[in-house]
Design a protein around this motif. Structure first.
Motif, mmCIF file in Angstrom:
data_model
loop_
_atom_site.group_PDB
_atom_site.id
_atom_site.type_symbol
_atom_site.label_atom_id
_atom_site.label_comp_id
_atom_site.label_asym_id
_atom_site.label_seq_id
_atom_site.Cartn_x
_atom_site.Cartn_y
_atom_site.Cartn_z
ATOM 1 N N THR A 231 0.808 -1.220 0.000
ATOM 2 C CA THR A 231 0.000 0.000 0.000
ATOM 3 C C THR A 231 0.842 1.271 0.000
ATOM 4 O O THR A 231 0.468 2.269 -0.618
ATOM 5 C CB THR A 231 -0.947 0.004 1.210
ATOM 6 O OG1 THR A 231 -0.175 -0.063 2.423
ATOM 7 C CG2 THR A 231 -1.884 -1.197 1.151
ATOM 8 N N HIS A 232 1.989 1.268 0.705
ATOM 9 C CA HIS A 232 2.832 2.464 0.792
ATOM 10 C C HIS A 232 4.285 2.101 0.506
ATOM 11 O O HIS A 232 5.192 2.493 1.231
ATOM 12 C CB HIS A 232 2.720 3.104 2.186
ATOM 13 C CG HIS A 232 1.356 3.630 2.505
ATOM 14 N ND1 HIS A 232 0.301 2.806 2.835
ATOM 15 C CD2 HIS A 232 0.866 4.897 2.539
ATOM 16 C CE1 HIS A 232 -0.776 3.541 3.068
ATOM 17 N NE2 HIS A 232 -0.462 4.807 2.891
ATOM 18 N N ALA A 233 4.496 1.327 -0.554
ATOM 19 C CA ALA A 233 5.855 0.880 -0.884
ATOM 20 C C ALA A 233 6.766 2.034 -1.269
ATOM 21 O O ALA A 233 7.982 1.972 -1.088
ATOM 22 C CB ALA A 233 5.805 -0.138 -2.021
ATOM 23 N N ASP A 234 6.182 3.132 -1.791
ATOM 24 C CA ASP A 234 7.008 4.266 -2.215
ATOM 25 C C ASP A 234 7.673 4.957 -1.033
ATOM 26 O O ASP A 234 8.700 5.626 -1.200
ATOM 27 C CB ASP A 234 6.143 5.269 -2.977
ATOM 28 C CG ASP A 234 4.939 5.737 -2.160
ATOM 29 O OD1 ASP A 234 4.262 4.877 -1.550
ATOM 30 O OD2 ASP A 234 4.687 6.956 -2.112
ATOM 31 N N LEU A 235 7.133 4.799 0.170
ATOM 32 C CA LEU A 235 7.728 5.446 1.338
ATOM 33 C C LEU A 235 8.998 4.737 1.814
ATOM 34 O O LEU A 235 9.785 5.337 2.543
ATOM 35 C CB LEU A 235 6.720 5.474 2.495
ATOM 36 C CG LEU A 235 5.424 6.240 2.236
ATOM 37 C CD1 LEU A 235 4.520 6.155 3.463
ATOM 38 C CD2 LEU A 235 5.714 7.700 1.896
ATOM 39 N N PHE A 236 9.180 3.488 1.397
ATOM 40 C CA PHE A 236 10.314 2.707 1.870
ATOM 41 C C PHE A 236 11.305 2.368 0.765
ATOM 42 O O PHE A 236 12.272 1.659 1.004
ATOM 43 C CB PHE A 236 9.827 1.400 2.509
ATOM 44 C CG PHE A 236 8.936 1.595 3.687
ATOM 45 C CD1 PHE A 236 9.455 1.692 4.964
ATOM 46 C CD2 PHE A 236 7.568 1.700 3.528
ATOM 47 C CE1 PHE A 236 8.626 1.874 6.061
ATOM 48 C CE2 PHE A 236 6.730 1.886 4.611
ATOM 49 C CZ PHE A 236 7.264 1.970 5.877
ATOM 50 N N SER A 237 11.075 2.834 -0.439
ATOM 51 C CA SER A 237 11.984 2.533 -1.544
ATOM 52 C C SER A 237 13.142 3.507 -1.536
ATOM 53 O O SER A 237 12.980 4.704 -1.307
ATOM 54 C CB SER A 237 11.248 2.608 -2.885
ATOM 55 O OG SER A 237 10.730 3.908 -3.094
ATOM 56 N N GLY A 238 14.357 2.966 -1.789
ATOM 57 C CA GLY A 238 15.556 3.788 -1.827
ATOM 58 C C GLY A 238 15.827 4.324 -3.219
ATOM 59 O O GLY A 238 15.310 3.828 -4.222
ATOM 60 N N HIS A 239 16.701 5.340 -3.301
ATOM 61 C CA HIS A 239 17.015 5.920 -4.601
ATOM 62 C C HIS A 239 17.837 4.959 -5.451
ATOM 63 O O HIS A 239 17.779 5.008 -6.670
ATOM 64 C CB HIS A 239 17.789 7.227 -4.413
ATOM 65 C CG HIS A 239 16.996 8.286 -3.712
ATOM 66 N ND1 HIS A 239 15.950 8.945 -4.309
ATOM 67 C CD2 HIS A 239 17.080 8.772 -2.435
ATOM 68 C CE1 HIS A 239 15.434 9.829 -3.443
ATOM 69 N NE2 HIS A 239 16.104 9.731 -2.303
ATOM 70 N N GLU A 240 18.632 4.078 -4.824
ATOM 71 C CA GLU A 240 19.469 3.193 -5.604
ATOM 72 C C GLU A 240 18.662 2.154 -6.347
ATOM 73 O O GLU A 240 19.144 1.539 -7.289
ATOM 74 C CB GLU A 240 20.477 2.491 -4.696
ATOM 75 C CG GLU A 240 19.875 1.515 -3.707
ATOM 76 C CD GLU A 240 19.384 2.196 -2.462
ATOM 77 O OE1 GLU A 240 18.876 1.506 -1.542
ATOM 78 O OE2 GLU A 240 19.499 3.432 -2.386
ATOM 79 N N GLU A 241 17.415 1.921 -5.961
ATOM 80 C CA GLU A 241 16.599 0.937 -6.634
ATOM 81 C C GLU A 241 16.030 1.456 -7.935
ATOM 82 O O GLU A 241 15.479 0.701 -8.711
ATOM 83 C CB GLU A 241 15.450 0.496 -5.716
ATOM 84 C CG GLU A 241 15.928 -0.154 -4.434
ATOM 85 C CD GLU A 241 14.786 -0.522 -3.516
ATOM 86 O OE1 GLU A 241 15.059 -1.104 -2.450
ATOM 87 O OE2 GLU A 241 13.636 -0.212 -3.844
ATOM 88 N N GLU A 242 16.165 2.741 -8.238
ATOM 89 C CA GLU A 242 15.594 3.327 -9.422
ATOM 90 C C GLU A 242 16.595 3.437 -10.559
ATOM 91 O O GLU A 242 16.299 4.014 -11.587
ATOM 92 C CB GLU A 242 15.039 4.717 -9.088
ATOM 93 C CG GLU A 242 13.963 4.683 -8.003
ATOM 94 C CD GLU A 242 13.499 6.071 -7.633
ATOM 95 O OE1 GLU A 242 14.056 7.038 -8.201
ATOM 96 O OE2 GLU A 242 12.605 6.205 -6.789
ATOM 97 N N GLU A 243 17.815 2.893 -10.394
ATOM 98 C CA GLU A 243 18.804 2.962 -11.438
ATOM 99 C C GLU A 243 18.404 2.067 -12.602
ATOM 100 O O GLU A 243 17.873 0.979 -12.425
ATOM 101 C CB GLU A 243 20.174 2.540 -10.893
ATOM 102 C CG GLU A 243 20.703 3.489 -9.831
ATOM 103 C CD GLU A 243 22.060 3.034 -9.312
ATOM 104 O OE1 GLU A 243 22.516 1.953 -9.752
ATOM 105 O OE2 GLU A 243 22.649 3.751 -8.500
ATOM 106 N N GLU A 244 18.723 2.508 -13.829
ATOM 107 C CA GLU A 244 18.394 1.768 -15.017
ATOM 108 C C GLU A 244 19.645 1.130 -15.585
ATOM 109 O O GLU A 244 20.764 1.470 -15.226
ATOM 110 C CB GLU A 244 17.746 2.704 -16.055
ATOM 111 C CG GLU A 244 16.435 3.321 -15.573
ATOM 112 C CD GLU A 244 15.828 4.229 -16.601
ATOM 113 O OE1 GLU A 244 16.478 4.425 -17.645
ATOM 114 O OE2 GLU A 244 14.730 4.743 -16.380
ATOM 115 N N GLY A 245 19.437 0.204 -16.526
ATOM 116 C CA GLY A 245 20.560 -0.459 -17.153
ATOM 117 C C GLY A 245 21.170 -1.575 -16.337
ATOM 118 O O GLY A 245 22.285 -2.000 -16.598
ATOM 119 N N VAL A 246 20.462 -2.078 -15.348
ATOM 120 C CA VAL A 246 20.976 -3.164 -14.515
ATOM 121 C C VAL A 246 20.709 -4.488 -15.223
ATOM 122 O O VAL A 246 19.592 -4.779 -15.626
ATOM 123 C CB VAL A 246 20.317 -3.133 -13.122
ATOM 124 C CG1 VAL A 246 20.798 -4.302 -12.283
ATOM 125 C CG2 VAL A 246 20.628 -1.816 -12.436
ATOM 126 N N ALA A 247 21.746 -5.329 -15.362
ATOM 127 C CA ALA A 247 21.595 -6.619 -16.037
ATOM 128 C C ALA A 247 20.782 -7.578 -15.188
ATOM 129 O O ALA A 247 20.710 -7.453 -13.965
ATOM 130 C CB ALA A 247 22.971 -7.204 -16.333
#
Length: 276
Positions: A231-247
């Motif tokens: 329900t509120h996953a955006d409150l606990f997500s870190g910035h490093e999880e939003e990086e693109e290009g990860v194999a």
């Protein structure tokens, strides 16, 4: 010239583009400059190597030694010491296999796997200790786990954040939710103790209250997981999880599941000798 042409000899060399999460991402290259991705089996072998070829896994030699000590009766001190050291690398392998399996599932299931199997070692040791009648050992281990997470882990987090930046930023809503659960857990742990000091309270009453508190805390934990992971996953997500290009991860679902199951069985077997 075609008759003198040499056959290309394939070789596996590391291919680690910028931003890759795993150092063991490989491509099959040849001497003529062609490259091709690894097959499924080669990926699984490379992923297993990446899990086990870690410095701490040198201690895995204590796993068979601890089992032999328990089976052959080498003495309480040797059995306890060897199995205690053996559980340390097993916990590292268990965490790596859990993360590999969680990466192939959704956010809800992945978070639940991390929350469950991340504490699998403590749960297995606790269950075996309760079966052995070592209730005081279980109580002391729970207190030690709580204090280590409150003081040691939190203090190391402050130190690590201070070394990286002078001002640390965090989500106040997510932190407030964690603090609320922490306060509720503290009150739940102290309530049976305070209730037991009542002169008219029997041991059966204290046990019943403890069971009720455990059920309530279990419900709160499930509700917190739903709040944190769905329900509120955006409150606990870190910035490093939003990086693109990860194999994509090397270990497949079946390989990670088998590795997780085998490691859990090894931890359970070693923990039996640990609490005997």
């Amino acid at each position: 010239m075609a008759g003198n042409e040499m056959r290309a000899r394939p070789s596996v060399v590391p291919f680690n583009p910028k931003g890759a999460r795993y150092p063991s991402e490989y491509r099959l290259t040849t001497s003529v400059g062609l490259d091709a991705p690894l097959t499924w089996g080669q990926k699984q072998i490379a992923g297993i190597k990446d899990v086990f070829l870690q410095p701490i896994n040198v201690l895995l030699i204590f796993v068979p030694l601890g089992i032999c000590a328990g089976r052959m009766g080498w003495g309480p001190l040797a059995t306890f010491s060897l199995n205690f050291v053996a559980i340390v690398p097993l916990a590292a392998v268990l965490g790596a296999s859990t993360e590999a399996l969680a990466s192939h599932t959704g956010q809800m299931i992945g978070g639940l796997l991390n929350a469950t199997f991340g504490n699998a070692v403590e749960m297995i040791v606790t269950i075996n200790a309760i079966n052995a009648g070592l209730v005081s050992v279980v109580q002391q281990s729970l207190i030690g786990s709580i204090l280590s997470n409150l003081l040691l882990v939190l203090g190391m987090a402050f130190i690590a954040a201070g070394l990286k930046t002078s001002t640390a930023e965090f989500n106040s809503t997510g932190a407030g939710t964690n603090v609320s659960c922490l306060v509720l857990s503290s009150l739940a742990l102290t309530l049976p103790t305070v209730f037991s000091y009542n002169p008219e309270t029997t041991n059966e009453d204290s046990v019943n209250l403890s069971r009720i508190v455990a059920i309530v805390m279990g419900f709160v934990y499930v509700a917190f997981l739903v709040f944190q992971l769905r329900t509120h996953a955006d409150l606990f997500s870190g910035h490093e999880e939003e990086e693109e290009g990860v194999a994509e991860e090397l270990l497949g679902v079946s390989t990670a599941s088998c590795l997780l199951f085998a490691t859990t069985c090894a931890v359970a077997y070693c923990s039996e000798f640990l609490v005997d």
